[in-house]
Design a protein around this motif. Structure first.
Motif, short mmCIF file in Angstrom:
data_model
loop_
_atom_site.label_atom_id
_atom_site.label_comp_id
_atom_site.label_asym_id
_atom_site.label_seq_id
_atom_site.Cartn_x
_atom_site.Cartn_y
_atom_site.Cartn_z
N UNK A 194 1.86 -49.95 -17.53
CA UNK A 194 3.05 -49.12 -17.63
C UNK A 194 3.58 -48.89 -16.21
N UNK A 253 11.83 -42.97 -4.16
CA UNK A 253 11.28 -42.26 -5.31
C UNK A 253 9.83 -42.64 -5.55
N UNK A 254 9.11 -41.73 -6.21
CA UNK A 254 7.72 -42.01 -6.59
C UNK A 254 7.66 -43.19 -7.54
N UNK A 255 6.63 -44.01 -7.39
CA UNK A 255 6.41 -45.11 -8.34
C UNK A 255 4.92 -45.36 -8.47
N UNK A 256 4.50 -45.87 -9.60
CA UNK A 256 3.08 -46.12 -9.83
C UNK A 256 2.93 -47.01 -11.05
N UNK A 257 1.78 -47.60 -11.21
CA UNK A 257 1.44 -48.37 -12.40
C UNK A 257 0.20 -47.78 -13.03
N UNK A 258 0.27 -47.54 -14.31
CA UNK A 258 -0.88 -47.00 -15.06
C UNK A 258 -1.25 -48.02 -16.13
N UNK A 303 1.46 -34.90 -4.27
CA UNK A 303 1.55 -35.09 -5.72
C UNK A 303 0.39 -35.94 -6.24
N UNK A 320 -6.64 -46.83 -15.91
CA UNK A 320 -6.66 -47.24 -14.51
C UNK A 320 -5.29 -47.08 -13.88
N UNK A 366 4.01 -41.59 -23.18
CA UNK A 366 5.17 -40.73 -22.97
C UNK A 366 5.20 -40.39 -21.49
N UNK A 367 6.19 -40.90 -20.79
CA UNK A 367 6.31 -40.69 -19.35
C UNK A 367 7.20 -39.49 -19.10
N UNK A 368 6.65 -38.48 -18.46
CA UNK A 368 7.43 -37.27 -18.18
C UNK A 368 8.29 -37.50 -16.94
N UNK A 409 -0.57 -41.56 -24.65
CA UNK A 409 -0.95 -41.01 -23.35
C UNK A 409 0.30 -40.44 -22.67
N UNK A 410 0.21 -39.21 -22.28
CA UNK A 410 1.32 -38.61 -21.54
C UNK A 410 1.04 -38.75 -20.04
N UNK A 411 1.99 -39.32 -19.33
CA UNK A 411 1.82 -39.56 -17.90
C UNK A 411 2.84 -38.71 -17.15
N UNK A 412 2.37 -37.93 -16.20
CA UNK A 412 3.29 -37.07 -15.44
C UNK A 412 2.90 -37.11 -13.96
N UNK A 413 3.90 -37.12 -13.11
CA UNK A 413 3.70 -37.14 -11.66
C UNK A 413 4.23 -35.82 -11.12
N UNK A 442 0.42 -45.95 -27.17
CA UNK A 442 1.70 -45.82 -26.49
C UNK A 442 1.65 -44.78 -25.39
N UNK A 497 4.54 -39.09 -3.24
CA UNK A 497 4.47 -38.12 -2.14
C UNK A 497 3.03 -37.64 -2.00
N UNK A 546 5.55 -46.76 -13.87
CA UNK A 546 5.95 -45.37 -13.96
C UNK A 546 6.74 -44.87 -12.77
N UNK A 547 7.43 -43.75 -12.99
CA UNK A 547 8.23 -43.09 -11.96
C UNK A 547 8.42 -41.65 -12.42
N UNK A 548 8.88 -40.80 -11.52
CA UNK A 548 9.01 -39.38 -11.87
C UNK A 548 10.46 -38.93 -11.98
#
Lengths: 146, 150
Positions: free
Chosen positions: A49, B35-40, B65, B55, A138-140, B145-149, A136, B62, A51-53
């Protein structure tokens, strides 16, 4: 002689018509385009996935720049949808194949200027092999409209 | 008279000085935000009673964070359904392997990643609360899965 001229003119008209038809082809938004020409080994057992914020949109227009792609390493299709904190859906991308992505989206509604916190980019995944639903995400995200 | 005029003009040129306009400078501020970026990486499927991991990679956020990964529970469980008779369901709970604690609705976070620990994994497993009386057959369900930064 007249027959030859007629044939040449006819061919020219057909060619012009084909060029115009191709040029007027509507540009598809909210559908995927090939993201990378590089072949990638598929990841077994995992879904990557990206991701970004934050998401940044322009106010008072539905057409927006937005980049998202389904990694070519994945073994799944993705349905991707962005919703406000109150559940209002802003856009949905259907069946994004692995290795494909979008550069633009068309919102369901225009947004006035402001900061929209706690939005959710839901990513539903379906097996490329048999289309069964997989885990799945959910990206906040926070949406900034200027 | 002409000779005198030329001599005077030549002397004036000898003593001429270049006059410069006063220099002025101004500054403008250049602004840019990366901007923040990442791979999950989330598991495609989860098999009950077998360890599984989330992973991360390419975390560029930042320094103050972290990227948090939660399991979206319906209360404290995720339901899985009998493939042949969906009216039969089992409740699955999740447990962190690191400290043995349960992942609940009140505490849904499996763990987090920062720029300093990109190589770590969030290990957990799924187990069924109570299988007594469960109808025979295969059960399936999905985890979000909820992903939050933040």
């Amino acid at each position: 002689m007249k027959t030859r001229i007629g044939i040449v003119l006819g061919i020219a008209v057909i060619m012009v018509a084909l060029v115009l038809a191709h040029g007027n082809k509507p540009q598809h938004i909210n559908t995927g385009v090939k993201w990378s020409e590089e072949a990638a080994q598929k990841d077994t057992g995992y879904i990557a996935i990206n991701g970004f914020s934050e998401i940044h949109f322009q106010a008072d227009t539905k057409a927006q720049d937005f980049e998202f792609h389904n990694s070519e390493k994945n073994n799944c299709y993705m349905d991707v949808a962005l919703a406000l904190a109150d559940g209002t859906e802003l856009f949905k991308i259907h069946s994004l194949a692995a290795g494909y992505g979008v550069h633009k989206v068309l919102l369901n509604q225009e947004l006035p200027k402001g900061e929209y916190e706690d939005c959710s980019l839901s990513i539903q995944c379906y097996s490329s092999a048999d289309h069964t639903q997989m885990n799945g995400t959910a990206l906040s995200v926070d949406v900034y409209v200027r | 008279m002409k000779r005198l005029t030329c001599i005077i003009a030549a002397m004036m040129m000898l003593f001429a000085q270049t006059v410069y306009a006063e220099e002025q400078t101004a500054q403008s501020t250049i602004l840019y935000t990366q901007n923040d970026s990442f791979s999950i990486y989330i598991p495609e499927t989860i098999t009950v009673n077998q360890p599984v991991a989330v992973q991360a990679a390419e975390i560029n956020i930042r320094p103050d964070r972290a990227v948090y990964v939660d399991i979206v529970n319906d209360g404290d469980y995720v339901n899985i359904y009998n493939a042949e008779d969906p009216s039969h369901a089992l409740q699955v709970y999740f447990q962190r392997i690191a400290d043995g604690t349960r992942i609940t609705g009140a505490n849904p976070t499996i763990g987090s990643f920062s720029t300093q620990d990109q190589s770590s994994t969030l290990d957990f497993f799924a187990a069924i609360e109570d299988t007594s009386g469960a109808k025979a057959g295969d059960y399936t369900g999905m985890v979000t899965f909820k992903i939050r930064c933040e």
